[in-house]
Scaffold this motif. Sequence first.
Motif, PDB file in Angstrom:
ATOM      1  N   ASN A 156       0.809  -1.349   0.117  1.00 29.20           N
ATOM      2  CA  ASN A 156       0.248  -0.009   0.103  1.00 29.20           C
ATOM      3  C   ASN A 156       1.004   0.999  -0.043  1.00 29.20           C
ATOM      4  OD1 ASN A 156      -1.923   1.730   2.714  1.00 29.20           O
ATOM      5  ND2 ASN A 156      -2.288   1.897   0.510  1.00 29.20           N
ATOM      6  N   SER A 157       0.831   1.897  -1.142  1.00 28.43           N
ATOM      7  CA  SER A 157       1.694   3.168  -1.310  1.00 28.43           C
ATOM      8  C   SER A 157       0.894   4.463  -1.927  1.00 28.43           C
ATOM      9  CB  SER A 157       2.704   2.984  -1.710  1.00 28.43           C
ATOM     10  OG  SER A 157       3.598   4.133  -2.311  1.00 28.43           O
ATOM     11  N   VAL A 165       5.955   6.688   1.067  1.00 29.30           N
ATOM     12  CA  VAL A 165       5.451   6.579  -0.322  1.00 29.30           C
ATOM     13  C   VAL A 165       6.683   5.707  -1.039  1.00 29.30           C
ATOM     14  CG1 VAL A 165       5.325   7.764  -2.517  1.00 29.30           C
ATOM     15  CG2 VAL A 165       4.296   8.671  -0.224  1.00 29.30           C
ATOM     16  N   TYR A 166       6.396   4.618  -1.543  1.00 25.13           N
ATOM     17  CA  TYR A 166       7.307   3.663  -2.015  1.00 25.13           C
ATOM     18  C   TYR A 166       7.996   4.307  -3.550  1.00 25.13           C
ATOM     19  CZ  TYR A 166       5.551   0.326   1.416  1.00 25.13           C
ATOM     20  OH  TYR A 166       5.112  -0.519   2.445  1.00 25.13           O
ATOM     21  N   PRO A 167       9.458   4.525  -3.470  1.00 27.85           N
ATOM     22  CA  PRO A 167       9.798   4.928  -4.847  1.00 27.85           C
ATOM     23  C   PRO A 167       9.722   3.914  -6.038  1.00 27.85           C
ATOM     24  CG  PRO A 167      11.402   4.311  -3.426  1.00 27.85           C
ATOM     25  CD  PRO A 167      10.287   4.135  -2.605  1.00 27.85           C
ATOM     26  N   LEU A 196       2.725  13.602  -0.978  1.00 33.10           N
ATOM     27  CA  LEU A 196       3.241  14.896  -0.703  1.00 33.10           C
ATOM     28  C   LEU A 196       4.610  15.053  -0.946  1.00 33.10           C
ATOM     29  CD1 LEU A 196       1.444  15.135   2.855  1.00 33.10           C
ATOM     30  CD2 LEU A 196       0.627  15.893   0.677  1.00 33.10           C
ATOM     31  N   SER A 197       5.241  13.810  -1.455  1.00 28.97           N
ATOM     32  CA  SER A 197       6.578  13.884  -1.824  1.00 28.97           C
ATOM     33  C   SER A 197       7.162  13.852  -3.263  1.00 28.97           C
ATOM     34  CB  SER A 197       7.103  12.591  -1.182  1.00 28.97           C
ATOM     35  OG  SER A 197       6.736  11.354  -1.824  1.00 28.97           O
ATOM     36  N   GLY A 198       5.918  13.708  -4.024  1.00 33.63           N
ATOM     37  CA  GLY A 198       6.480  13.810  -5.461  1.00 33.63           C
ATOM     38  C   GLY A 198       7.206  12.506  -5.880  1.00 33.63           C
ATOM     39  N   THR A 199       7.179  11.459  -5.237  1.00 35.17           N
ATOM     40  CA  THR A 199       7.921  10.098  -5.581  1.00 35.17           C
ATOM     41  C   THR A 199       6.977   9.062  -5.814  1.00 35.17           C
ATOM     42  OG1 THR A 199       8.247   9.583  -3.091  1.00 35.17           O
ATOM     43  CG2 THR A 199       9.825  11.237  -4.087  1.00 35.17           C
TER      44      THR A 199
END
Length: 366
Positions: A156-157, A165-167, A196-199
Amino acid sequence: MEYETPLFFHVMEYADRADRDVIDMVSGNPDWEPPQALRDGLHEYADLEPDQFQYPPSDGLRELREEIAARRGVDTEQVVITNGAGEANYLAMARALERDRGDEIVLADPVYPYYPGKTTMLGGTQRFVPTDETGHLDPADVRAVASEETAAIVVNSPNNPTGAVYPAETIEALVEIAEEYDAILVSDEVYDHYDLSGTFSSALELDSEHRIVTNAFSKSMAITGFRVGYAIFPPDLVENAKSRHMLVNVAGSRPSQYAVLQALRETGPAYYEQNRELLRERVETFTDALDAAGAEYSTPQGSFYVLARFEDYPGTLENVERLIDEAGVAGMPGEAFGDSRRDWLRFALVTPRVEEAAARLATYFN
């Protein structure tokens, strides 16, 4: 077979019975407005002809499936509209287990409690892989537990409860492991609009017959009560998923799907960005108060949850009830999410009273 009722319901019922004002930070129900186009779609639907009040196609309105398929770069026939992401994950995990390639489901720890619950219901066996202190999953750890008995790897990401957040490289490695062991990667991406990270990287960016992607509009459009989700299957797995969906549900809600389609077509990026900005502000407000309370905490890269640890206050159900009674803040016990965060509490930042809740916690723990 014994099924365990998720602790969410116990905590919410306890908070409802409390003899004081309680700020709900338990459930992931967004408190912001849905898209205006969704409201307009519902009004429009009310005046349609009677035939539009009957069963929709079991696998979902064709136009909605086409819209999703076009946006996600897949064939329409791969898309099944489900009763929220919950059913989408159920169908995905069922298809993985039905392939008779093993009965083990690999899960991250901490884990969203419904995944192990569904595993038990479907007759599978859980294998847990601890995440690191930031909530990230190391594919090498997954590979270490994977075997010929692995039916699926469920991730779950952006993540609930850690906010990780998994890249792209993590998702790619997990797909490779699934391919190596003839398993299925089930990628639950229900919080994709709250990166929120953009990744954030979707598993759909990888061309593989060994991944199923699940999602829903519950969080992204702030409509958890509409129960419109979807799963995207490889072509050779989709037909049995449609049959199981039909046997369990017959069909989904036609008005909900109609309104979601209108909102998809007419809602621009600004709607989603304003909600992310609201969430960023709440994260800052809440974590500032946790600093004041001397707590250790996770800063989410995505989703809308914060894990916090207070000295000498482990994340047990008993302590959650005590926090409701004595501080007027309802969170979730860390023990609900597995073994690795038992000392922690999880708070959902989907209330306009985040600042007040933060102040109550700071006062209580000082």
